[in-house]
Design a protein around this motif. Structure first.
Motif, mmCIF file in Angstrom:
data_model
loop_
_atom_site.group_PDB
_atom_site.id
_atom_site.type_symbol
_atom_site.label_atom_id
_atom_site.label_comp_id
_atom_site.label_asym_id
_atom_site.label_seq_id
_atom_site.Cartn_x
_atom_site.Cartn_y
_atom_site.Cartn_z
ATOM 1 N N PRO A 66 -1.900 10.813 -6.147
ATOM 2 C CA PRO A 66 -0.794 11.605 -6.695
ATOM 3 C C PRO A 66 0.465 11.565 -5.821
ATOM 4 O O PRO A 66 1.578 11.519 -6.328
ATOM 5 C CB PRO A 66 -1.350 13.024 -6.765
ATOM 6 N N GLU A 67 0.266 11.566 -4.511
ATOM 7 C CA GLU A 67 1.409 11.527 -3.597
ATOM 8 C C GLU A 67 2.115 10.165 -3.673
ATOM 9 O O GLU A 67 3.344 10.081 -3.653
ATOM 10 C CB GLU A 67 0.939 11.814 -2.166
ATOM 11 N N ALA A 68 1.341 9.085 -3.798
ATOM 12 C CA ALA A 68 1.931 7.746 -3.932
ATOM 13 C C ALA A 68 2.740 7.649 -5.227
ATOM 14 O O ALA A 68 3.838 7.091 -5.251
ATOM 15 C CB ALA A 68 0.842 6.678 -3.905
ATOM 16 N N ILE A 69 2.207 8.229 -6.312
ATOM 17 C CA ILE A 69 2.912 8.213 -7.601
ATOM 18 C C ILE A 69 4.196 9.027 -7.512
ATOM 19 O O ILE A 69 5.251 8.618 -8.007
ATOM 20 C CB ILE A 69 1.992 8.730 -8.726
ATOM 21 N N ARG A 70 4.129 10.173 -6.842
ATOM 22 C CA ARG A 70 5.324 11.017 -6.701
ATOM 23 C C ARG A 70 6.420 10.294 -5.919
ATOM 24 O O ARG A 70 7.583 10.281 -6.306
ATOM 25 C CB ARG A 70 4.956 12.326 -5.997
ATOM 26 N N LYS A 71 6.036 9.643 -4.820
ATOM 27 C CA LYS A 71 7.007 8.899 -4.015
ATOM 28 C C LYS A 71 7.620 7.755 -4.812
ATOM 29 O O LYS A 71 8.824 7.506 -4.743
ATOM 30 C CB LYS A 71 6.336 8.328 -2.756
ATOM 31 N N ALA A 72 6.784 7.036 -5.578
ATOM 32 C CA ALA A 72 7.275 5.919 -6.371
ATOM 33 C C ALA A 72 8.235 6.403 -7.457
ATOM 34 O O ALA A 72 9.262 5.773 -7.727
ATOM 35 C CB ALA A 72 6.101 5.165 -7.001
ATOM 36 N N THR A 73 7.920 7.550 -8.077
ATOM 37 C CA THR A 73 8.780 8.113 -9.124
ATOM 38 C C THR A 73 10.132 8.503 -8.550
ATOM 39 O O THR A 73 11.176 8.232 -9.156
ATOM 40 C CB THR A 73 8.101 9.328 -9.776
ATOM 41 N N GLU A 74 10.138 9.116 -7.377
ATOM 42 C CA GLU A 74 11.404 9.484 -6.740
ATOM 43 C C GLU A 74 12.224 8.248 -6.401
ATOM 44 O O GLU A 74 13.443 8.225 -6.603
ATOM 45 C CB GLU A 74 11.147 10.312 -5.480
ATOM 46 N N ALA A 75 11.573 7.199 -5.894
ATOM 47 C CA ALA A 75 12.280 5.956 -5.569
ATOM 48 C C ALA A 75 12.864 5.323 -6.832
ATOM 49 O O ALA A 75 13.975 4.785 -6.816
ATOM 50 C CB ALA A 75 11.332 4.979 -4.881
ATOM 51 N N ALA A 76 12.115 5.403 -7.944
ATOM 52 C CA ALA A 76 12.588 4.829 -9.206
ATOM 53 C C ALA A 76 13.819 5.566 -9.715
ATOM 54 O O ALA A 76 14.770 4.955 -10.215
ATOM 55 C CB ALA A 76 11.476 4.874 -10.252
ATOM 56 N N LYS A 77 13.832 6.882 -9.579
ATOM 57 C CA LYS A 77 14.985 7.664 -10.043
ATOM 58 C C LYS A 77 16.224 7.400 -9.201
ATOM 59 O O LYS A 77 17.339 7.515 -9.692
ATOM 60 C CB LYS A 77 14.647 9.163 -10.023
ATOM 61 N N ARG A 78 16.018 7.037 -7.933
ATOM 62 C CA ARG A 78 17.159 6.722 -7.073
ATOM 63 C C ARG A 78 17.785 5.380 -7.437
ATOM 64 O O ARG A 78 18.967 5.163 -7.174
ATOM 65 C CB ARG A 78 16.736 6.687 -5.605
ATOM 66 N N GLY A 79 16.996 4.456 -8.017
ATOM 67 C CA GLY A 79 17.502 3.112 -8.279
ATOM 68 C C GLY A 79 17.663 2.790 -9.748
ATOM 69 O O GLY A 79 17.280 1.705 -10.187
ATOM 70 N N LEU A 80 18.202 3.727 -10.532
ATOM 71 C CA LEU A 80 18.369 3.489 -11.968
ATOM 72 C C LEU A 80 19.504 2.506 -12.234
ATOM 73 O O LEU A 80 20.523 2.523 -11.543
ATOM 74 C CB LEU A 80 18.683 4.804 -12.696
ATOM 75 N N ILE A 81 19.320 1.647 -13.245
ATOM 76 C CA ILE A 81 20.393 0.767 -13.704
ATOM 77 C C ILE A 81 20.634 1.055 -15.181
ATOM 78 O O ILE A 81 19.746 1.535 -15.883
ATOM 79 C CB ILE A 81 20.064 -0.736 -13.504
ATOM 80 N N ARG A 82 21.848 0.767 -15.647
ATOM 81 C CA ARG A 82 22.185 0.936 -17.064
ATOM 82 C C ARG A 82 22.196 -0.441 -17.717
ATOM 83 O O ARG A 82 22.795 -1.372 -17.192
ATOM 84 C CB ARG A 82 23.549 1.606 -17.216
ATOM 85 N N VAL A 83 21.523 -0.546 -18.857
ATOM 86 C CA VAL A 83 21.439 -1.809 -19.585
ATOM 87 C C VAL A 83 22.072 -1.616 -20.958
ATOM 88 O O VAL A 83 21.661 -0.717 -21.697
ATOM 89 C CB VAL A 83 19.967 -2.263 -19.741
ATOM 90 N N PRO A 84 23.065 -2.450 -21.319
ATOM 91 C CA PRO A 84 23.652 -2.319 -22.655
ATOM 92 C C PRO A 84 22.670 -2.814 -23.728
ATOM 93 O O PRO A 84 22.058 -3.866 -23.569
ATOM 94 C CB PRO A 84 24.897 -3.213 -22.594
ATOM 95 N N LEU A 85 22.497 -2.022 -24.787
ATOM 96 C CA LEU A 85 21.584 -2.381 -25.872
ATOM 97 C C LEU A 85 22.357 -2.540 -27.169
ATOM 98 O O LEU A 85 23.302 -1.796 -27.428
ATOM 99 C CB LEU A 85 20.519 -1.295 -26.045
#
Length: 188
Positions: A66-85
Protein backbone atom coordinates in the motif's frame (compact mmCIF):
# COMPACT_ATOMS: atom_id res chain seq x y z
CA UNK A 1 -7.18 2.95 3.21
CA UNK A 2 -7.16 -0.81 2.98
CA UNK A 3 -5.72 -1.76 -0.38
CA UNK A 4 -4.03 -5.06 0.46
CA UNK A 5 -6.59 -7.23 -1.35
CA UNK A 6 -6.29 -5.40 -4.66
CA UNK A 7 -3.52 -7.31 -6.37
CA UNK A 8 -5.89 -9.11 -8.74
CA UNK A 9 -9.02 -8.06 -10.56
CA UNK A 10 -9.61 -4.69 -12.16
CA UNK A 11 -7.08 -2.78 -10.02
CA UNK A 12 -8.96 0.47 -10.48
CA UNK A 13 -9.94 2.82 -7.70
CA UNK A 14 -11.88 6.06 -7.85
CA UNK A 15 -10.65 8.63 -5.38
CA UNK A 16 -13.38 10.43 -3.47
CA UNK A 17 -11.47 13.67 -2.86
CA UNK A 18 -10.26 14.38 -6.40
CA UNK A 19 -11.19 13.97 -10.03
CA UNK A 20 -8.36 11.52 -10.76
CA UNK A 21 -8.63 7.81 -11.51
CA UNK A 22 -5.60 5.65 -10.85
CA UNK A 23 -4.70 2.25 -12.25
CA UNK A 24 -2.13 -0.07 -10.78
CA UNK A 25 -0.14 -1.35 -13.76
CA UNK A 26 2.54 -3.49 -12.16
CA UNK A 27 3.87 -4.58 -8.77
CA UNK A 28 7.35 -6.02 -8.48
CA UNK A 29 8.56 -7.84 -5.37
CA UNK A 30 12.28 -7.50 -4.78
CA UNK A 31 14.32 -9.35 -2.18
CA UNK A 32 17.41 -8.12 -0.39
CA UNK A 33 19.44 -10.89 1.21
CA UNK A 34 20.61 -9.94 4.69
CA UNK A 35 22.22 -11.80 7.58
CA UNK A 36 18.95 -13.12 8.98
CA UNK A 37 17.41 -14.14 5.64
CA UNK A 38 15.58 -12.15 3.00
CA UNK A 39 14.07 -8.70 3.34
CA UNK A 40 11.26 -8.07 0.84
CA UNK A 41 10.33 -4.77 -0.71
CA UNK A 42 7.79 -3.78 -3.34
CA UNK A 43 7.94 -1.50 -6.37
CA UNK A 44 4.69 -0.23 -7.91
CA UNK A 45 3.94 1.37 -11.28
CA UNK A 46 0.75 3.47 -11.29
CA UNK A 47 -0.97 5.49 -14.04
CA UNK A 48 -3.18 8.43 -12.99
CA UNK A 49 -5.54 10.48 -15.18
CA UNK A 50 -8.66 12.62 -15.13
CA UNK A 51 -10.23 10.89 -18.20
CA UNK A 52 -10.40 14.30 -19.90
CA UNK A 53 -6.97 14.55 -21.51
CA UNK A 54 -4.55 14.64 -18.56
CA UNK A 55 -2.46 11.63 -17.59
CA UNK A 56 0.71 10.81 -15.65
CA UNK A 57 2.64 7.80 -14.39
CA UNK A 58 4.65 7.21 -11.27
CA UNK A 59 6.95 4.67 -9.68
CA UNK A 60 7.11 4.05 -5.94
CA UNK A 61 9.13 1.69 -3.76
CA UNK A 62 8.49 0.67 -0.15
CA UNK A 63 8.53 -2.28 2.25
CA UNK A 64 4.71 -2.62 2.06
CA UNK A 65 2.48 -2.74 -1.04
CA UNK A 66 0.00 0.00 0.00
CA UNK A 67 2.83 2.42 0.78
CA UNK A 68 4.51 1.71 -2.58
CA UNK A 69 1.19 2.35 -4.37
CA UNK A 70 0.67 5.59 -2.46
CA UNK A 71 4.16 6.85 -3.35
CA UNK A 72 3.68 5.91 -7.01
CA UNK A 73 0.29 7.68 -7.12
CA UNK A 74 1.79 10.86 -5.67
CA UNK A 75 4.66 10.74 -8.20
CA UNK A 76 2.14 10.25 -11.03
CA UNK A 77 0.11 13.29 -9.96
CA UNK A 78 3.27 15.40 -9.92
CA UNK A 79 4.11 14.47 -13.53
CA UNK A 80 0.81 14.97 -15.37
CA UNK A 81 0.85 15.84 -19.07
CA UNK A 82 -2.01 17.19 -21.21
CA UNK A 83 -2.80 15.34 -24.44
CA UNK A 84 -5.04 16.91 -27.11
CA UNK A 85 -7.88 14.57 -28.10
CA UNK A 86 -10.08 14.69 -31.19
CA UNK A 87 -13.75 14.98 -30.16
CA UNK A 88 -12.63 13.92 -26.68
CA UNK A 89 -12.46 10.27 -27.75
CA UNK A 90 -9.41 9.54 -29.95
CA UNK A 91 -6.01 10.82 -31.07
CA UNK A 92 -5.65 13.51 -33.73
CA UNK A 93 -3.09 11.55 -35.76
CA UNK A 94 -1.04 8.37 -35.77
CA UNK A 95 2.07 8.52 -33.62
CA UNK A 96 5.06 6.37 -32.65
CA UNK A 97 6.81 6.36 -29.31
CA UNK A 98 9.91 4.72 -27.97
CA UNK A 99 11.83 4.33 -24.77
CA UNK A 100 14.81 2.03 -24.56
CA UNK A 101 13.90 -1.21 -26.33
CA UNK A 102 10.17 -0.46 -26.02
CA UNK A 103 8.45 0.79 -29.18
CA UNK A 104 4.75 1.53 -29.55
CA UNK A 105 2.54 2.53 -32.47
CA UNK A 106 -0.72 4.37 -31.74
CA UNK A 107 -3.35 5.05 -34.38
CA UNK A 108 -6.49 7.17 -34.33
CA UNK A 109 -9.64 5.09 -34.80
CA UNK A 110 -13.25 5.72 -35.85
CA UNK A 111 -16.02 5.88 -33.25
CA UNK A 112 -17.05 2.50 -31.84
CA UNK A 113 -13.64 0.86 -32.25
CA UNK A 114 -12.81 0.80 -28.55
CA UNK A 115 -9.38 0.56 -26.98
CA UNK A 116 -7.39 -2.07 -28.82
CA UNK A 117 -4.16 -2.16 -26.82
CA UNK A 118 -2.25 -4.42 -24.47
CA UNK A 119 -2.09 -4.20 -20.66
CA UNK A 120 0.08 -1.21 -19.69
CA UNK A 121 -0.95 0.81 -22.77
CA UNK A 122 -4.62 0.08 -22.09
CA UNK A 123 -4.25 1.49 -18.56
CA UNK A 124 -2.77 4.71 -19.97
CA UNK A 125 -5.57 5.14 -22.53
CA UNK A 126 -8.35 4.39 -20.02
CA UNK A 127 -7.06 6.94 -17.51
CA UNK A 128 -6.44 9.46 -20.32
CA UNK A 129 -10.06 9.25 -21.47
CA UNK A 130 -9.46 7.86 -24.97
CA UNK A 131 -12.38 5.71 -26.15
CA UNK A 132 -11.19 4.68 -29.64
CA UNK A 133 -7.58 3.83 -30.43
CA UNK A 134 -5.59 1.03 -32.03
CA UNK A 135 -2.16 0.48 -30.50
CA UNK A 136 0.60 -2.05 -30.92
CA UNK A 137 3.62 -2.67 -28.74
CA UNK A 138 6.77 -3.71 -30.57
CA UNK A 139 9.98 -4.67 -28.84
CA UNK A 140 10.18 -4.76 -25.07
CA UNK A 141 7.14 -6.02 -23.14
CA UNK A 142 8.51 -4.61 -19.88
CA UNK A 143 5.64 -2.53 -18.40
CA UNK A 144 7.96 0.33 -17.43
CA UNK A 145 9.34 0.65 -20.98
CA UNK A 146 5.87 0.29 -22.52
CA UNK A 147 4.38 3.05 -20.34
CA UNK A 148 7.32 5.38 -20.96
CA UNK A 149 7.19 4.70 -24.73
CA UNK A 150 3.44 5.41 -24.71
CA UNK A 151 4.04 8.71 -22.93
CA UNK A 152 6.80 9.56 -25.42
CA UNK A 153 4.31 9.13 -28.26
CA UNK A 154 1.54 11.04 -26.47
CA UNK A 155 3.90 13.99 -25.91
CA UNK A 156 4.34 14.18 -29.70
CA UNK A 157 0.59 14.39 -30.27
CA UNK A 158 -0.43 17.75 -31.82
CA UNK A 159 -3.85 19.32 -32.18
CA UNK A 160 -4.86 21.08 -35.43
CA UNK A 161 -5.03 24.33 -33.46
CA UNK A 162 -1.38 24.13 -32.37
CA UNK A 163 -0.23 23.11 -35.88
CA UNK A 164 -2.19 26.01 -37.42
CA UNK A 165 -0.67 28.47 -34.93
CA UNK A 166 2.84 27.17 -35.66
CA UNK A 167 2.32 27.50 -39.43
CA UNK A 168 0.42 30.83 -39.28
CA UNK A 169 -2.68 29.32 -40.86
CA UNK A 170 -6.30 29.10 -39.86
CA UNK A 171 -7.61 25.80 -38.49
CA UNK A 172 -10.32 25.75 -41.19
CA UNK A 173 -7.62 25.81 -43.91
CA UNK A 174 -5.89 22.80 -42.35
CA UNK A 175 -9.19 20.94 -41.95
CA UNK A 176 -10.17 21.62 -45.59
CA UNK A 177 -6.81 20.24 -46.76
CA UNK A 178 -7.44 17.17 -44.63
CA UNK A 179 -10.86 16.54 -46.17
CA UNK A 180 -9.26 16.89 -49.63
CA UNK A 181 -6.66 14.23 -48.76
CA UNK A 182 -9.36 11.91 -47.32
CA UNK A 183 -11.45 12.30 -50.49
CA UNK A 184 -8.47 11.48 -52.74
CA UNK A 185 -7.68 8.38 -50.66
CA UNK A 186 -11.23 7.08 -50.97
CA UNK A 187 -11.32 7.70 -54.78
CA UNK A 188 -8.26 5.56 -55.46
Amino acid sequence: MAREGQRGGDRQREEKDSEFVDRLVHINRVAKVVKGGKRFGFAALVVVGDQKGRVGFGHGKAREVPEAIRKATEAAKRGLIRVPLREGRTLHHDVNGRHGAGRVVMRAAPAGTGIIAGGPMRAVFETLGVHDVVAKSQGSSNPYNMVRATFDGLKREDSPRSVAARRNLKVSVLQSRRQGVDAEASDS
